[in-house]
Scaffold this active site. Structure first.
Site, PDB file in Angstrom:
ATOM      1  N   HIS A 185       0.864  -1.181   0.000  1.00 11.37           N
ATOM      2  CA  HIS A 185       0.000   0.000   0.000  1.00 11.37           C
ATOM      3  C   HIS A 185       0.901   1.231   0.000  1.00 11.37           C
ATOM      4  O   HIS A 185       1.730   1.386   0.885  1.00 11.37           O
ATOM      5  CB  HIS A 185      -0.944   0.010   1.202  1.00 11.37           C
ATOM      6  CG  HIS A 185      -1.969   1.095   1.091  1.00 11.37           C
ATOM      7  ND1 HIS A 185      -3.230   0.882   0.576  1.00 11.37           N
ATOM      8  CD2 HIS A 185      -1.881   2.416   1.355  1.00 11.37           C
ATOM      9  CE1 HIS A 185      -3.878   2.032   0.546  1.00 11.37           C
ATOM     10  NE2 HIS A 185      -3.082   2.984   1.019  1.00 11.37           N
ATOM     11  N   CYS A 186       0.726   2.094  -1.001  1.00  9.34           N
ATOM     12  CA  CYS A 186       1.623   3.236  -1.136  1.00  9.34           C
ATOM     13  C   CYS A 186       0.911   4.538  -0.759  1.00  9.34           C
ATOM     14  O   CYS A 186      -0.026   4.944  -1.449  1.00  9.34           O
ATOM     15  CB  CYS A 186       2.139   3.316  -2.575  1.00  9.34           C
ATOM     16  SG  CYS A 186       3.223   4.726  -2.838  1.00  9.34           S
TER      17      CYS A 186
END
Ligand SMILES: [Zn+2]
Ligand SMILES: [Zn+2]
Length: 317
Positions: free
Chosen positions: A157-158
């Site tokens: 997850h960025c």
């Protein structure tokens, strides 16, 4: 989403939702300022030669457009969601809750998943199950605690894109890193002669500080992007996600970090597709459906022999 469930979300939920966009806003602010510094301060007000001005601006706008296009696609492409057939029906979920031992739960899930094309298992050799989503996890899918659901071929997850990097946008993410790096290197190299002129005292006016910072910021971002970009190039060449680089996928025969790795070229095509015209454009061209993945020869042989043994047992009985 039903209206009723939206209404039940408190102000805290919306606050967090807005806060998650802050890193994206930060990047967009930097890009907007760099546009002003490069186009107005550097090209229009500092560069003397008309020819150099035009060339600088043409290549600048091409690299900016590709970078923003890839960024947009990474941010706004929806995550790959687990199909309905992987979700456990209520009856099955109640059976799971009533089960008196882990083995009984394991058998229930095994029975339910026998028609699904899964090859990965959890650390105990059992079916991979997400209790929060009440679903059997497809191969390479993981539960993202930020998105609150299981995501197909999850990479990580960025926060910088406020999205999960996963099967649906991994190609866009790698292109975004590549084009962002290209943009920074281009800006740094073309601003370099004027950066040197600044130190030699040949630049005057307030605009010279914009050029000074433009060079510094471009170099700083290029340094931080370069390792990330080449790390993801390595992961693409190995057909591995970031999560799989930390913990290898587990097959019926045990852990195998090369389990999904085909040849280097085929690994590249899994993410970028088999049409060279689409490779460097941020448009959808990844191969597969995010649920079933081709296995390497070793795993293929293992599963074929397991199927033969199983079929033999069924025929004998
Ligand atoms: Zn989940
Ligand atoms: Zn996520």
């Amino acid at each position: 989403m039903p209206l009723a469930s939206q209404n039940t979300k408190g102000p805290c939920f919306w606050c967090i939702k807005v806060m998650k966009w802050v890193p994206v806003l930060f990047i967009m602010t930097i890009v907007a300022w760099s546009y002003y510094a490069y186009v107005i301060q550097l090209c229009f007000l500092t560069v003397d030669s008309l020819m150099v001005k035009i060339l600088y601006l043409i290549f600048y706008h091409i690299s900016l457009a590709m970078f923003l296009w890839a960024y947009w696609q990474t941010v706004f492409t929806d995550i790959g969601r687990v199909p309905q057939k992987y979700r456990i029906p209520d009856v099955c979920h109640e059976q799971l809750l009533r089960a008196e031992s882990a083995e009984e739960q394991h058998n229930i899930l095994e029975e339910y998943s026998k028609n699904l094309p899964n090859v990965n298992v959890n650390i105990n050799g059992a079916v991979r199950y997400c209790d929060k989503c009440r679903c059997i996890k497809p191969d390479r899918a993981h539960h993202c605690s930020v998105c609150g659901e299981c995501v197909l071929k999850m990479d990580h997850h960025c926060p910088w894109v406020n999205n999960c990097v996963s099967f649906t946008n991994y190609k866009f993410f790698v292109l975004f890193l590549g084009y962002a790096l290209l943009y920074c290197i281009y800006v740094a190299l073309t601003a370099l002669p004027y950066f040197i002129a600044f130190w030699n005292g040949k630049l005057s006016g307030v605009g010279r500080f914009h050029i000074l910072f433009l060079f510094f910021v471009a170099v700083m971002f290029a340094i931080s992007l370069i390792s990330l970009f080449f790390y993801h190039c390595y992961l693409v060449s190995e057909n591995r996600t970031t999560l799989e680089a930390f913990r290898a996928p587990i097959f019926r025969t045990g852990e195998d970090k090369h389990g999904f790795s085909l040849s280097r070229y085929n690994n590249f095509c899994e993410v970028f597709g088999d049409d060279p015209k689409k490779w460097f454009l941020p448009i959808q061209s990844s191969l597969g459906n995010g649920i079933e993945f081709p296995l390497n020869l070793h795993q293929q042989r293992t599963y074929r022999s397991m199927e033969c043994t199983q079929n033999g047992l069924e025929t004998n009985s």
